[in-house]
Enzyme design. Sequence first.
Site, PDB file in Angstrom:
ATOM      1  N   ASP A  82      75.187 -41.887  24.925  1.00  0.00           N
ATOM      2  CA  ASP A  82      76.364 -41.098  24.964  1.00  0.00           C
ATOM      3  C   ASP A  82      77.597 -41.995  25.428  1.00  0.00           C
ATOM      4  O   ASP A  82      77.514 -42.329  26.373  1.00  0.00           O
ATOM      5  CB  ASP A  82      76.004 -39.833  25.593  1.00  0.00           C
ATOM      6  CG  ASP A  82      77.215 -38.861  25.155  1.00  0.00           C
ATOM      7  OD1 ASP A  82      77.565 -38.902  24.196  1.00  0.00           O
ATOM      8  OD2 ASP A  82      77.463 -38.071  26.071  1.00  0.00           O
ATOM      9  N   HIS A  83      78.522 -41.885  24.563  1.00  0.00           N
ATOM     10  CA  HIS A  83      79.978 -42.345  24.903  1.00  0.00           C
ATOM     11  C   HIS A  83      79.898 -43.716  25.409  1.00  0.00           C
ATOM     12  O   HIS A  83      80.199 -44.194  26.317  1.00  0.00           O
ATOM     13  CB  HIS A  83      80.401 -41.452  26.029  1.00  0.00           C
ATOM     14  CG  HIS A  83      80.897 -40.013  25.651  1.00  0.00           C
ATOM     15  ND1 HIS A  83      82.117 -39.985  25.089  1.00  0.00           N
ATOM     16  CD2 HIS A  83      80.632 -38.883  26.116  1.00  0.00           C
ATOM     17  CE1 HIS A  83      82.576 -38.776  24.876  1.00  0.00           C
ATOM     18  NE2 HIS A  83      81.674 -38.372  25.345  1.00  0.00           N
ATOM     19  N   HIS A 209      81.830 -32.077  21.556  1.00  0.00           N
ATOM     20  CA  HIS A 209      81.680 -32.363  23.097  1.00  0.00           C
ATOM     21  C   HIS A 209      82.486 -31.508  23.854  1.00  0.00           C
ATOM     22  O   HIS A 209      83.350 -30.799  23.358  1.00  0.00           O
ATOM     23  CB  HIS A 209      82.416 -33.898  23.223  1.00  0.00           C
ATOM     24  CG  HIS A 209      81.540 -35.055  22.564  1.00  0.00           C
ATOM     25  ND1 HIS A 209      80.834 -36.051  23.530  1.00  0.00           N
ATOM     26  CD2 HIS A 209      81.080 -35.439  21.352  1.00  0.00           C
ATOM     27  CE1 HIS A 209      80.260 -36.772  22.750  1.00  0.00           C
ATOM     28  NE2 HIS A 209      80.272 -36.364  21.462  1.00  0.00           N
ATOM     29  N   GLY A 210      82.173 -31.568  25.133  1.00  0.00           N
ATOM     30  CA  GLY A 210      82.977 -30.440  25.906  1.00  0.00           C
ATOM     31  C   GLY A 210      82.464 -28.907  25.648  1.00  0.00           C
ATOM     32  O   GLY A 210      83.242 -28.115  25.999  1.00  0.00           O
ATOM     33  N   GLY A 211      81.249 -28.911  25.543  1.00  0.00           N
ATOM     34  CA  GLY A 211      80.735 -27.487  25.107  1.00  0.00           C
ATOM     35  C   GLY A 211      80.365 -26.701  26.246  1.00  0.00           C
ATOM     36  O   GLY A 211      80.561 -25.529  26.317  1.00  0.00           O
TER      37      GLY A 211
END
Length: 326
Positions: A82-83, A209-211
Amino acid sequence: MPLMSLKEVLADADRRHYGVGAFNVLNIEMLNAIIRAAEEEQAPVILAFAEGHQKYIAMETIAPLMLKAAREATVPVVVHYDHGRQFENIIKIMHYGFTSVMFDGSTLPYEENVRRTQEVVRIARILGVSVEAELGHVGGAEGVPGGEDDPQACYTDVNQAADFVARTGVDALAVAIGTAHGVYRTRPKLDLERLAAIKNRVGIPLVLHGGSGLRDDDFRQAIARGINKINIFTDISLAATRRIIAMLGDKDIPGSAGVVPYQGSDLLEGDFIQNASLTGYQDLMLAVTAAVKEEVKGKIRLFGSNGKVAGPAPPHARQPGRWPSL
């Protein structure tokens, strides 16, 4: 069960209109909890390790553990980086056997993001690895306050998204529609019309993202408009912290109001110790596993991925970490 690529798992999610949770792994407790939750819910799942989490554990340490757990699972599991921003880390993790990587060039100038993403995709295709990229920018930082940092300033442009997908050939696209990483201080407002327009133009699975911290209906509305992968870290981190605080009789953590001090009965029957009293760190480890498992199961049901393992049969297992002959 054979390891699955992100492309394979999200193809079924896209076809049947549900979301697959991508849960970040920092340790054995989180890893065990996520796999157990997915198996009990009969759901595909994405085990994720974020490049920024190497300050907690080295990817060289956690990667083999994630891969072993995924291979031994009875449900489809994607092992995802991720990222990823450092090219050498992305190549290394593909070599280890991860079936999916995210190249995050969202803070780069547009043409630079395109160029670097194209290079990652070219290599990943040779190895049978899926690629996720991000366009627009989901700000904030996972697990800390600041989730509300002006997300509208970095919304994904609809026309640019279509151009980006056509030129890079990515398998999934993370979009910025009003979310941010971290703990929200104010309620986020999602631009659902923008999301639907992006999905209509690009056609591939989209990623949220940012869920953590969104309302249940936010997730449902986003999934209905094309979101198929949802990243969760802060919520499982806070669930673990709340359980520890309950055991230790403390407060002062988001969502801890009303938590009953630990009595031993809140550990899941059949999975963990029974009639226990706090004797040491080992009890906290078991409690964290229980708390994360509960949180993950709740998200799986909310995203609609429970009971979805009866989709298309997984392909034959590729050999992770094996470089093909060129």
